[in-house]
Design an enzyme around this catalytic site. Structure first.
Site: not given
Ligand code: NOJ
Length: 561
Positions: A22, A26, A30, A99, A201, A258, A330-331
């Site tokens: 970040d 916030d 980013d 992605d 994806d 994927e 991330h899965d």
């Protein structure tokens, strides 16, 4: 002989932008934060960066629900910052993959909103709307996330739309040529900006074979797993070829889909003229998930099965083309927690997994934080989780008879939120991820020991071990073999170990892995060069056989420099 391509020689680093860095305080990662960390990635030695979705999105599913393909979500920054990121990355010799999520959009996408607003709009045919049957949805499909795959259209008597994932992710209708044209236009827009390619994806789901009524039930919820009707269905190949023709091929892009493709169709996907450069194979990363995809049930896997799955996957991929290697994304929860019992989690076992994975044949994908050995987080309350799929599995578990406590324990172990915790950069507040009081998701409490800064200063760290493994593929006498060499399984008498070789024109690299907490004896026959290992090496190694210590991994070769 494998043909040479830049993406075969690359090492990829995957960033989950919400949790990487970040820069504006916030509590949400980013693009500026990523730009500021590109030098770190360069030092690590990677040369491709895959960004999980950064497009405008309501973030119902971590950005995999896109409401505008052309605009960067304002929480991540601006389109200009994306251009800057591309420019700086390219200058550093790092190619960027974005992605590509085109099985579905967000329900907040303009197309879907227009489709809802006006039954006569052409956008109705951009999605999959169907009449219900006998007062019920068109059929009893269970979506990938566990609930019904059809959602009733508000203000319409008997109309439903299809969503293979959450109800905020309506599936696009690929049968409609105009939809395909829109998608190709969008892909080319990003490729023309100098993008290296895409991670694609859920692409095997774009062709649907819709059957109506009550289909054969496979769960106590009275539903049937949607995958049987929408995964890799005949006819999909025309669209995959068309997409490749119109977008990726002219740009010479790197594409990784994927797509868990069965062997009989694999060459079509990853062969010389395949639709993609490579695909992700789920066989060993999902070893702990039963075939229904419902991970609240444990699959009770063993390391012998794991070895078999790795070997099969390697051989099958090698027979048909090129593959993508990964242990984490991330899965997935953190790999160390998946594969190693908690009492044995340490730098030895982390480096063992790293060796096992990085020496296989294929392009390695390292997920953020994997290189420092980040671990699962433990949360005391289900409400602290963020992920839709995690909630779905928690409640499906309870509906199937688990107590809340049991379900929470499973979720803490298997949830993909485990890998989405903020990146641990240093031992300052919020692990150097953010200056905010609170971050969008909690930082793992182990950040004071596990962080980039600490590990950078420690030559024996997991981080430096990863750097060495990357360097072996980039700049070493072993690089050619590690990249292009044949994968050859070694049949060890001792079934507790995993041994394989890479072979190229008489050069042999042998990887010996002990995934257990006890010593294991292995044979030794004249590979006298030590390449890398996670324990100090002793002279008795040159005996006829030697002992691998708990979680030891060692790489030997018949040549060296
Ligand atoms: C796969 C993505 O990796 C995952 O994060 C997402 O939830 C689904 N596809 C749906 O887009």
């Amino acid at each position: 002989m494998t043909t040479k391509d830049w993406w075969k020689e690359s090492v990829v680093y995957q960033v989950y932008p919400k949790s990487f860095q970040d820069s504006d305080g916030d509590g949400f990662g980013d693009l500026r934060g990523i730009i500021n960390r590109l030098d770190y990635l360069k030092e690590l030695g990677i040369d491709v960066l895959w960004l999980c979705p950064v497009y405008q999105s309501p973030m119902d599913d971590g950005g995999y629900d896109i409401s505008d393909y052309y605009t960067i979500d304002e929480r991540f920054g601006t389109n200009e910052e994306m251009d800057e990121l591309l420019e700086k990355a390219n200058r550093l010799g790092i190619k960027v993959l974005m992605d590509l999520v085109v099985n579905h959009t967000s329900d907040e996408h303009e197309w879907f909103q227009k489709a809802l607003a006006d039954p006569d709009s052409k956008y109705r045919d951009y999605y999959i709307f169907r009449e219900g049957v006998d007062g019920n949805p068109p059929n009893n499909w269970r979506s990938y996330f566990g609930d019904a795959a059809w959602e009733k259209v508000p203000n319409e008597e008997n109309l439903f739309y299809l969503h293979a994932f959450t109800k905020k992710q309506p599936d696009l209708n690929w049968e409609n040529e105009e939809v395909r044209e829109e998608i190709y236009k969008m892909i080319n827009h990003w490729l023309d900006k100098g993008l290296g390619g895409f991670r694609i994806d859920a692409i095997l789901n774009i062709k649907k074979e819709i059957e109506y009524g009550q289909l054969e039930v496979d769960g106590e919820d009275g539903r049937a797993f949607i995958g049987h009707w929408i995964l890799n269905k005949p006819g999909i190949e025309e669209w995959l070829e068309e997409m490749q023709e119109r977008t990726f091929r002219p740009h010479n892009s790197m594409t990784v889909a994927e797509a868990d493709v069965p062997e009989e169709r694999l060459a079509e996907y990853i062969g010389e003229d395949g639709y993609y450069s490579m695909v992700f194979d789920f066989s060993y990363t999902d070893i702990d998930v039963p075939a229904t995809g419902e991970w609240f049930v444990d699959s009770n896997w063993t390391w012998q099965q794991m070895r078999e799955r790795i070997f099969n996957s390697q051989l099958m991929t090698q027979r048909n083309g090129w593959g993508a290697l990964y242990l984490e994304n991330h899965d997935q929860p953190r790999s160390i927690n998946k594969y190693i019992p908690v009492e044995h989690i340490n730098d030895y076992s982390k480096k063992m997994l790293a060796t096992l994975f990085m020496c296989l044949r294929g392009t390695p994908f390292i997920y953020q934080g994997q290189e420092i050995g980040m671990e699962n987080i433990t949360l005391a309350d289900i409400d602290t989780f963020d992920d839709v799929a995690t909630y779905a599995q928690y409640y499906r578990g309870i509906a199937s008879g688990l107590t809340e406590e049991e379900a929470l324990k499973i979720v803490n172990h298997r949830s993909r939120d485990n890998s989405r915790t903020p990146m641990q950069w240093d031992s300052t507040q919020q692990a150097g991820f953010s200056g905010a009081e609170t971050t969008w998701f909690p930082v793992n409490s182990n950040y004071e020991t596990i962080n980039v800064e600490n590990e950078w200063n420690n030559p024996n760290s997991v981080l430096h071990y990863y750097r060495q493994l990357i360097a072996l593929r980039k700049n070493s006498p072993y690089q050619e073999n590690l990249i292009y060499g044949e994968f050859v399984p070694v049949a060890e008498k001792n079934k507790e170990v995993i041994v394989y070789e890479r072979q190229l024109e008489g050069q042999i690299i042998r990887v010996l892995i002990n995934p257990t907490s006890v010593e294991q004896r292995v044979k030794h026959d004249g590979l006298n060069y030590f390449v890398i290992g996670n324990y100090p090496v002793e002279n008795d190694m040159l005996e006829e056989s030697f002992v691998l210590r708990p979680f030891e991994s060692i790489v030997l070769a018949n040549y060296g420099g």
